[in-house]
Design a protein around this motif. Structure first.
Motif, PDB file in Angstrom:
ATOM      1  N   MET A   1       0.835  -1.191   0.000  1.00 60.39           N
ATOM      2  CA  MET A   1       0.000   0.000   0.000  1.00 60.39           C
ATOM      3  C   MET A   1       0.873   1.245   0.000  1.00 60.39           C
ATOM      4  N   ALA A   2       0.415   2.282  -0.715  1.00 61.75           N
ATOM      5  CA  ALA A   2       1.152   3.536  -0.783  1.00 61.75           C
ATOM      6  C   ALA A   2       1.161   4.213   0.585  1.00 61.75           C
ATOM      7  N   PRO A   3       2.196   5.015   0.870  1.00 60.89           N
ATOM      8  CA  PRO A   3       2.228   5.739   2.144  1.00 60.89           C
ATOM      9  C   PRO A   3       1.059   6.719   2.239  1.00 60.89           C
ATOM     10  N   ALA A   4       0.656   7.021   3.463  1.00 56.15           N
ATOM     11  CA  ALA A   4      -0.487   7.911   3.661  1.00 56.15           C
ATOM     12  C   ALA A   4      -0.094   9.350   3.358  1.00 56.15           C
ATOM     13  N   ILE A   5      -0.907  10.024   2.550  1.00 49.14           N
ATOM     14  CA  ILE A   5      -0.699  11.437   2.283  1.00 49.14           C
ATOM     15  C   ILE A   5      -1.499  12.277   3.271  1.00 49.14           C
ATOM     16  N   ILE A   6      -2.571  11.675   3.832  1.00 49.04           N
ATOM     17  CA  ILE A   6      -3.395  12.343   4.847  1.00 49.04           C
ATOM     18  C   ILE A   6      -3.523  11.411   6.040  1.00 49.04           C
ATOM     19  N   GLU A   7      -3.230  11.930   7.234  1.00 47.36           N
ATOM     20  CA  GLU A   7      -3.374  11.169   8.468  1.00 47.36           C
ATOM     21  C   GLU A   7      -4.048  12.047   9.516  1.00 47.36           C
ATOM     22  N   THR A   8      -5.162  11.565  10.051  1.00 44.82           N
ATOM     23  CA  THR A   8      -5.829  12.303  11.125  1.00 44.82           C
ATOM     24  C   THR A   8      -5.954  11.406  12.353  1.00 44.82           C
ATOM     25  N   GLY A   9      -5.898  12.020  13.527  1.00 47.56           N
ATOM     26  CA  GLY A   9      -6.082  11.295  14.773  1.00 47.56           C
ATOM     27  C   GLY A   9      -6.973  12.100  15.704  1.00 47.56           C
ATOM     28  N   GLY A  10      -8.161  11.614  15.962  1.00 49.38           N
ATOM     29  CA  GLY A  10      -9.091  12.329  16.822  1.00 49.38           C
ATOM     30  C   GLY A  10      -9.441  13.713  16.309  1.00 49.38           C
ATOM     31  N   LEU A  11      -9.420  13.879  14.998  1.00 41.06           N
ATOM     32  CA  LEU A  11      -9.663  15.191  14.389  1.00 41.06           C
ATOM     33  C   LEU A  11     -11.110  15.615  14.599  1.00 41.06           C
ATOM     34  N   SER A  12     -11.312  16.823  15.106  1.00 38.67           N
ATOM     35  CA  SER A  12     -12.679  17.309  15.328  1.00 38.67           C
ATOM     36  C   SER A  12     -12.746  18.809  15.088  1.00 38.67           C
ATOM     37  N   LYS A  13     -13.965  19.288  14.835  1.00 37.32           N
ATOM     38  CA  LYS A  13     -14.179  20.711  14.617  1.00 37.32           C
ATOM     39  C   LYS A  13     -15.525  21.122  15.202  1.00 37.32           C
ATOM     40  N   SER A  14     -15.495  22.154  16.019  1.00 34.22           N
ATOM     41  CA  SER A  14     -16.719  22.695  16.615  1.00 34.22           C
ATOM     42  C   SER A  14     -16.829  24.176  16.284  1.00 34.22           C
ATOM     43  N   TYR A  15     -18.064  24.607  16.130  1.00 29.69           N
ATOM     44  CA  TYR A  15     -18.384  26.018  15.958  1.00 29.69           C
ATOM     45  C   TYR A  15     -19.300  26.401  17.111  1.00 29.69           C
ATOM     46  N   GLY A  16     -18.730  26.963  18.147  1.00 30.83           N
ATOM     47  CA  GLY A  16     -19.512  27.236  19.341  1.00 30.83           C
ATOM     48  C   GLY A  16     -19.978  25.931  19.962  1.00 30.83           C
ATOM     49  N   ASP A  17     -21.290  25.784  20.135  1.00 25.10           N
ATOM     50  CA  ASP A  17     -21.861  24.577  20.729  1.00 25.10           C
ATOM     51  C   ASP A  17     -22.120  23.488  19.701  1.00 25.10           C
ATOM     52  N   ILE A  18     -21.889  23.786  18.439  1.00 27.11           N
ATOM     53  CA  ILE A  18     -22.172  22.821  17.374  1.00 27.11           C
ATOM     54  C   ILE A  18     -20.902  22.071  17.008  1.00 27.11           C
ATOM     55  N   CYS A  19     -20.954  20.746  17.108  1.00 29.20           N
ATOM     56  CA  CYS A  19     -19.812  19.899  16.739  1.00 29.20           C
ATOM     57  C   CYS A  19     -20.014  19.418  15.304  1.00 29.20           C
ATOM     58  N   ALA A  20     -19.325  20.048  14.372  1.00 34.65           N
ATOM     59  CA  ALA A  20     -19.502  19.721  12.951  1.00 34.65           C
ATOM     60  C   ALA A  20     -18.795  18.425  12.568  1.00 34.65           C
ATOM     61  N   LEU A  21     -17.684  18.139  13.233  1.00 32.11           N
ATOM     62  CA  LEU A  21     -16.945  16.903  12.969  1.00 32.11           C
ATOM     63  C   LEU A  21     -16.472  16.336  14.290  1.00 32.11           C
ATOM     64  N   LYS A  22     -16.931  15.128  14.602  1.00 30.99           N
ATOM     65  CA  LYS A  22     -16.548  14.467  15.846  1.00 30.99           C
ATOM     66  C   LYS A  22     -15.223  13.728  15.635  1.00 30.99           C
ATOM     67  N   PRO A  23     -14.520  13.361  16.722  1.00 32.06           N
ATOM     68  CA  PRO A  23     -13.172  12.795  16.589  1.00 32.06           C
ATOM     69  C   PRO A  23     -13.072  11.726  15.508  1.00 32.06           C
ATOM     70  N   LEU A  24     -12.190  11.986  14.549  1.00 34.42           N
ATOM     71  CA  LEU A  24     -12.086  11.155  13.353  1.00 34.42           C
ATOM     72  C   LEU A  24     -10.658  10.671  13.175  1.00 34.42           C
ATOM     73  N   ASP A  25     -10.505   9.362  13.007  1.00 37.05           N
ATOM     74  CA  ASP A  25      -9.229   8.754  12.649  1.00 37.05           C
ATOM     75  C   ASP A  25      -9.333   8.293  11.197  1.00 37.05           C
ATOM     76  N   LEU A  26      -8.466   8.818  10.347  1.00 39.22           N
ATOM     77  CA  LEU A  26      -8.571   8.527   8.917  1.00 39.22           C
ATOM     78  C   LEU A  26      -7.181   8.548   8.299  1.00 39.22           C
ATOM     79  N   GLN A  27      -6.938   7.593   7.415  1.00 41.84           N
ATOM     80  CA  GLN A  27      -5.722   7.587   6.613  1.00 41.84           C
ATOM     81  C   GLN A  27      -6.111   7.499   5.145  1.00 41.84           C
ATOM     82  N   VAL A  28      -5.472   8.327   4.327  1.00 39.73           N
ATOM     83  CA  VAL A  28      -5.713   8.317   2.882  1.00 39.73           C
ATOM     84  C   VAL A  28      -4.380   8.058   2.198  1.00 39.73           C
ATOM     85  N   PRO A  29      -4.218   6.899   1.540  1.00 36.72           N
ATOM     86  CA  PRO A  29      -2.955   6.604   0.856  1.00 36.72           C
ATOM     87  C   PRO A  29      -2.711   7.571  -0.305  1.00 36.72           C
ATOM     88  N   GLU A  30      -1.466   7.839  -0.569  1.00 39.57           N
ATOM     89  CA  GLU A  30      -1.100   8.697  -1.690  1.00 39.57           C
ATOM     90  C   GLU A  30      -1.644   8.110  -2.992  1.00 39.57           C
TER      91      GLU A  30
END
Length: 224
Positions: A1-30
């Protein structure tokens, strides 16, 4: 498998009280073409904006192309976007009073030095060599989107992001745009992240992930 070009660990995004993206673990190979599906408000565009350096996460880790995006300054993020990322928007965002070739050259201006010959070549690659001097209002929806693709690839990005790029197109134009993207990807070998509501569009990718209320709920391989 190709090396990962994107790696996330517990990635999240909130706007005030709104959680648009909850903790995300994701790898995307090149070189992978990843389709991201989900209803409106599911977190698709939020994920794309974080990966593209257009927004900053609230928590977690995010590495793209070896860069730790959380450690970059605003100037560093701007450099990352210029040198590493190409973006195709649903709404085109073309400057109405500029010609097709001038709209493509505008992307070069923010990257390095505008080169009309290179911009012409990019438009010829997307089948618009005969429309170089036409302004957006003189082009069809499909042609405008091809100008956007030429603009996105002019600086040879390693990562191509598509935010509902076929959302305003009819079926025939959608197929033409997707076939073009497949050809360009084979030539340029860039990684693709495609946000879409359209299941048929999603199947053009190698893998599809499904988000619901900011959570990755499932994924499936669409091509071997």
């Amino acid at each position: 498998m190709a090396p990962a070009i994107i790696e996330t660990g517990g990635l999240s995004k909130s706007y005030g009280d709104i959680c648009a993206l909850k903790p995300l673990d994701l790898q995307v190979p090149e070189g992978e073409w990843l389709s991201v599906m989900g209803h409106s408000g599911s977190g698709k565009s939020t994920l794309m904006n974080l990966v593209g350096g257009l927004d900053r996460p609230s928590a977690g880790s995010l590495r793209v192309g070896g860069e730790d995006l959380l450690m970059l300054s605003e100037d560093g993020l701007a450099r990352f976007r210029r040198e590493f990322v190409g973006i195709i928007f649903q709404q085109h965002h073309l400057v109405p009073y500029l010609t097709a070739v001038e709209n493509v050259m505008l992307a070069q201006y923010f990257h390095s030095v505008p080169d009309e010959a290179e911009a012409r070549s990019a438009l010829e690659r997307v089948g618009l060599g005969h429309r170089l001097k036409n302004r957006p209002g003189e082009l069809s929806g499909g042609e405008q989107q091809r100008v956007c693709i030429a603009r996105a690839i002019i600086n040879s990005p390693k990562l191509l992001l598509g935010d509902e790029p076929t959302g305003n197109l009819d079926h025939k134009s959608t197929v033409m745009v997707m076939e073009l993207l497949r050809e360009l990807r084979a030539e340029e070998r860039f990684t693709v992240i495609m946000v879409t509501h359209n299941q048929e569009v999603a199947t053009w990718g190698d893998r599809t992930i499904y988000l619901d209320d900011g959570v990755l709920v499932r994924e499936e391989r669409t091509r071997s």
